[in-house]
Scaffold this motif. Sequence first.
Motif, PDB file in Angstrom:
ATOM      1  N   VAL A 168       0.859  -1.195   0.000  1.00  0.00           N
ATOM      2  CA  VAL A 168       0.000   0.000   0.000  1.00  0.00           C
ATOM      3  C   VAL A 168       0.889   1.237   0.000  1.00  0.00           C
ATOM      4  O   VAL A 168       1.811   1.357   0.814  1.00  0.00           O
ATOM      5  N   ARG A 169       0.600   2.164  -0.933  1.00  0.00           N
ATOM      6  CA  ARG A 169       1.423   3.360  -1.056  1.00  0.00           C
ATOM      7  C   ARG A 169       0.842   4.477  -0.190  1.00  0.00           C
ATOM      8  O   ARG A 169      -0.349   4.775  -0.282  1.00  0.00           O
ATOM      9  N   HIS A 170       1.670   5.057   0.676  1.00  0.00           N
ATOM     10  CA  HIS A 170       1.227   6.160   1.525  1.00  0.00           C
ATOM     11  C   HIS A 170       1.960   7.416   1.091  1.00  0.00           C
ATOM     12  O   HIS A 170       3.186   7.426   1.031  1.00  0.00           O
ATOM     13  N   ALA A 171       1.209   8.483   0.798  1.00  0.00           N
ATOM     14  CA  ALA A 171       1.848   9.729   0.380  1.00  0.00           C
ATOM     15  C   ALA A 171       1.899  10.678   1.571  1.00  0.00           C
ATOM     16  O   ALA A 171       0.860  11.058   2.110  1.00  0.00           O
ATOM     17  N   LEU A 172       3.109  11.011   1.994  1.00  0.00           N
ATOM     18  CA  LEU A 172       3.277  11.946   3.102  1.00  0.00           C
ATOM     19  C   LEU A 172       3.763  13.278   2.549  1.00  0.00           C
ATOM     20  O   LEU A 172       4.551  13.312   1.612  1.00  0.00           O
ATOM     21  N   ARG A 173       3.299  14.358   3.121  1.00  0.00           N
ATOM     22  CA  ARG A 173       3.713  15.678   2.636  1.00  0.00           C
ATOM     23  C   ARG A 173       4.429  16.469   3.729  1.00  0.00           C
ATOM     24  O   ARG A 173       5.555  16.898   3.546  1.00  0.00           O
ATOM     25  N   SER A 174       3.769  16.644   4.877  1.00  0.00           N
ATOM     26  CA  SER A 174       4.437  17.357   5.973  1.00  0.00           C
ATOM     27  C   SER A 174       4.844  16.416   7.096  1.00  0.00           C
ATOM     28  O   SER A 174       5.742  16.730   7.875  1.00  0.00           O
ATOM     29  N   LEU A 175       4.164  15.285   7.198  1.00  0.00           N
ATOM     30  CA  LEU A 175       4.481  14.367   8.292  1.00  0.00           C
ATOM     31  C   LEU A 175       5.819  13.685   8.030  1.00  0.00           C
ATOM     32  O   LEU A 175       6.098  13.293   6.896  1.00  0.00           O
ATOM     33  N   PRO A 176       6.656  13.544   9.053  1.00  0.00           N
ATOM     34  CA  PRO A 176       7.945  12.858   8.877  1.00  0.00           C
ATOM     35  C   PRO A 176       7.749  11.384   8.500  1.00  0.00           C
ATOM     36  O   PRO A 176       6.703  10.790   8.760  1.00  0.00           O
ATOM     37  N   SER A 177       8.793  10.809   7.900  1.00  0.00           N
ATOM     38  CA  SER A 177       8.658   9.450   7.350  1.00  0.00           C
ATOM     39  C   SER A 177       8.624   8.345   8.394  1.00  0.00           C
ATOM     40  O   SER A 177       8.415   7.191   8.039  1.00  0.00           O
ATOM     41  N   GLY A 178       8.817   8.682   9.663  1.00  0.00           N
ATOM     42  CA  GLY A 178       8.756   7.627  10.684  1.00  0.00           C
ATOM     43  C   GLY A 178       7.349   7.473  11.234  1.00  0.00           C
ATOM     44  O   GLY A 178       7.126   6.718  12.188  1.00  0.00           O
ATOM     45  N   ILE A 179       6.398   8.131  10.627  1.00  0.00           N
ATOM     46  CA  ILE A 179       5.062   8.257  11.208  1.00  0.00           C
ATOM     47  C   ILE A 179       4.334   6.912  11.289  1.00  0.00           C
ATOM     48  O   ILE A 179       3.461   6.719  12.118  1.00  0.00           O
ATOM     49  N   TYR A 180       4.707   5.974  10.434  1.00  0.00           N
ATOM     50  CA  TYR A 180       4.045   4.663  10.467  1.00  0.00           C
ATOM     51  C   TYR A 180       4.762   3.665  11.363  1.00  0.00           C
ATOM     52  O   TYR A 180       4.332   2.530  11.499  1.00  0.00           O
ATOM     53  N   GLU A 181       5.888   4.101  11.921  1.00  0.00           N
ATOM     54  CA  GLU A 181       6.698   3.173  12.706  1.00  0.00           C
ATOM     55  C   GLU A 181       6.265   3.229  14.173  1.00  0.00           C
ATOM     56  O   GLU A 181       6.400   4.281  14.813  1.00  0.00           O
ATOM     57  N   PRO A 182       5.747   2.144  14.726  1.00  0.00           N
ATOM     58  CA  PRO A 182       5.294   2.209  16.118  1.00  0.00           C
ATOM     59  C   PRO A 182       6.477   2.557  17.029  1.00  0.00           C
ATOM     60  O   PRO A 182       7.578   2.037  16.847  1.00  0.00           O
ATOM     61  N   GLY A 183       6.279   3.423  17.962  1.00  0.00           N
ATOM     62  CA  GLY A 183       7.338   3.732  18.930  1.00  0.00           C
ATOM     63  C   GLY A 183       8.272   4.841  18.496  1.00  0.00           C
ATOM     64  O   GLY A 183       9.081   5.308  19.299  1.00  0.00           O
ATOM     65  N   VAL A 184       8.206   5.285  17.245  1.00  0.00           N
ATOM     66  CA  VAL A 184       9.103   6.358  16.791  1.00  0.00           C
ATOM     67  C   VAL A 184       8.437   7.721  17.020  1.00  0.00           C
ATOM     68  O   VAL A 184       7.277   7.907  16.665  1.00  0.00           O
ATOM     69  N   MET A 185       9.189   8.655  17.637  1.00  0.00           N
ATOM     70  CA  MET A 185       8.671  10.009  17.802  1.00  0.00           C
ATOM     71  C   MET A 185       8.987  10.801  16.537  1.00  0.00           C
ATOM     72  O   MET A 185      10.114  10.771  16.041  1.00  0.00           O
ATOM     73  N   ASN A 186       7.999  11.482  16.004  1.00  0.00           N
ATOM     74  CA  ASN A 186       8.179  12.266  14.778  1.00  0.00           C
ATOM     75  C   ASN A 186       8.125  13.748  15.107  1.00  0.00           C
ATOM     76  O   ASN A 186       7.209  14.207  15.790  1.00  0.00           O
ATOM     77  N   VAL A 187       9.128  14.478  14.615  1.00  0.00           N
ATOM     78  CA  VAL A 187       9.255  15.891  14.970  1.00  0.00           C
ATOM     79  C   VAL A 187       9.180  16.753  13.715  1.00  0.00           C
ATOM     80  O   VAL A 187       9.830  16.468  12.709  1.00  0.00           O
ATOM     81  N   ILE A 188       8.384  17.815  13.798  1.00  0.00           N
ATOM     82  CA  ILE A 188       8.389  18.859  12.763  1.00  0.00           C
ATOM     83  C   ILE A 188       9.075  20.047  13.430  1.00  0.00           C
ATOM     84  O   ILE A 188       8.515  20.679  14.326  1.00  0.00           O
ATOM     85  N   ALA A 189      10.316  20.305  13.031  1.00  0.00           N
ATOM     86  CA  ALA A 189      11.148  21.280  13.753  1.00  0.00           C
ATOM     87  C   ALA A 189      10.885  22.705  13.280  1.00  0.00           C
ATOM     88  O   ALA A 189      10.111  22.954  12.343  1.00  0.00           O
ATOM     89  N   ASN A 190      11.581  23.649  13.911  1.00  0.00           N
ATOM     90  CA  ASN A 190      11.324  25.080  13.688  1.00  0.00           C
ATOM     91  C   ASN A 190      11.545  25.546  12.243  1.00  0.00           C
ATOM     92  O   ASN A 190      10.929  26.502  11.786  1.00  0.00           O
ATOM     93  N   GLY A 191      12.437  24.856  11.500  1.00  0.00           N
ATOM     94  CA  GLY A 191      12.751  25.309  10.138  1.00  0.00           C
ATOM     95  C   GLY A 191      11.712  24.914   9.103  1.00  0.00           C
ATOM     96  O   GLY A 191      11.791  25.326   7.943  1.00  0.00           O
ATOM     97  N   VAL A 192      10.714  24.111   9.523  1.00  0.00           N
ATOM     98  CA  VAL A 192       9.672  23.665   8.579  1.00  0.00           C
ATOM     99  C   VAL A 192       8.585  24.737   8.488  1.00  0.00           C
ATOM    100  O   VAL A 192       8.331  25.453   9.454  1.00  0.00           O
TER     101      VAL A 192
END
Length: 429
Positions: free
Chosen positions: A50-74
């Motif tokens: 299944v293809r998931h298209a991410l635009r602003s969400l970081p690529s670890g978003i589907y990984e259980p246990g991974v914290m995803n950060v959108i930092a100040n430069g975004v």
Amino acid sequence: MEYRTISVEGSQFGDEGKGKITDYIASKANVVCRYQGGNNAGHSIEIDGVRHALRSLPSGIYEPGVMNVIANGVVVNPFALLDEIDENFAGNPDRLKLAISDRAHLILPYHILLDGCYEGAMGKNKIGTTHRGIGPCYSDKAKRIGIRMGDLLDPDYLKERLENALAINNRILSAFGEKPVDIDELYSRLLSAAERLRPFITDTSVLLDEAIDAGKKVVFEGAQGSLLDLDHGTYPFVTSSSPTSVSIPVNAGVAPYKVKKVLAIMKSYMTRVGEGPMPSEQDNAWGQSIRERGNEYGTVTKRPRRVGYLDLALLGYTSRITGVTDLAVTLFDVLMGVDDLKICVGYSLDGKLIDYVPASAKTYAHCKPVYKSFETIPFFDKTKIKTFDDLPREAKEYLGFIKDTLHADIALLSLGAERTDTVSFKPLF
Ligand code: IMP
């Protein structure tokens, strides 16, 4: 102490397959952080077909246990981000592990309108932007009339900031013949968005620093590519941020010495979307066949990508600037069976041989590529490839030339869209 951090960045014109490689690395990481760009990026990852298209969400978003950060430069379009969250996590909001910097700037509807106005006004000289409002939003940041995530949490201050921004931007819109943005309507939409975004907004610099110091594995995920860098890319045909390791300290709020490894993601050939020079472009049957085989159409805009031979003069330039330590070569399977295989090794400019990217896009457009030819890589069974030596001789020659020219190890080789199609030749953490 040994920091376990890695910058994963595109080393060409974007679309190198970063999402897939970051997703692969994310499965071994604790934190994945986006630090620049916005929803102009289109990261597609494929999980169980299944293809998931991410635009602003970081690529670890589907990984259980991974914290995803959108930092100040975004730069974040709050409405588009909420749509993306709903598309991906509608039934499972608890699975979303996300932190958004209170210093990240907001892309608002007037930025998108202005993006269109500027492109229209430039006519044939347009940049070919993604029309997501990226340039106008970063311009407002520099003009000090931007609105930040943290402002959403203080309604009175938000109103004040919005009045400021619109006092200027509505005049510009009117000059272009556009309808001014209604402040009350936008304000109330923002207050509703704020309620949903509130739980994620925090000082992500503290979160990142604590994770790094605790020895957690942190991946910094660049969007776009080095040649789209505002300073070092093919200006003006660039994006409005810096998509390379060198910008992580300022864009994520971490000290420079804490960014240890730089993994350059490089496609086995070249692609580019939008305008701007691309010396090894093949606007012909060769390019068209690679476009079809590699499905070279934009994830976000669906635009057909321009295609060309791999350009090692350009990659040498980006590796020097960004301090590449390792390489991830993507879409290598696309080259199987392809005749007339070449790599650009330098440029001829007014009769002189050069091996760097000149500052002027006009000069760069005059550079004529100088090529080295390679034998056709035969079809091989990708499931049999566990080490570099398992590859056919012709593939080893092509990849060996890349490695020797760029003085970096090939750590990962991607041979298809699935997670299992990525072969690791070297541990990264
Ligand atoms: P902007 O980032 O929308 O302002 O577009 C500026 C330039 O960067 C245009 O040439 C876009 O095609 C290019 N660009 C922006 N984001 C991406 C991306 O994620 N992949 C490839 N090109 C991009």
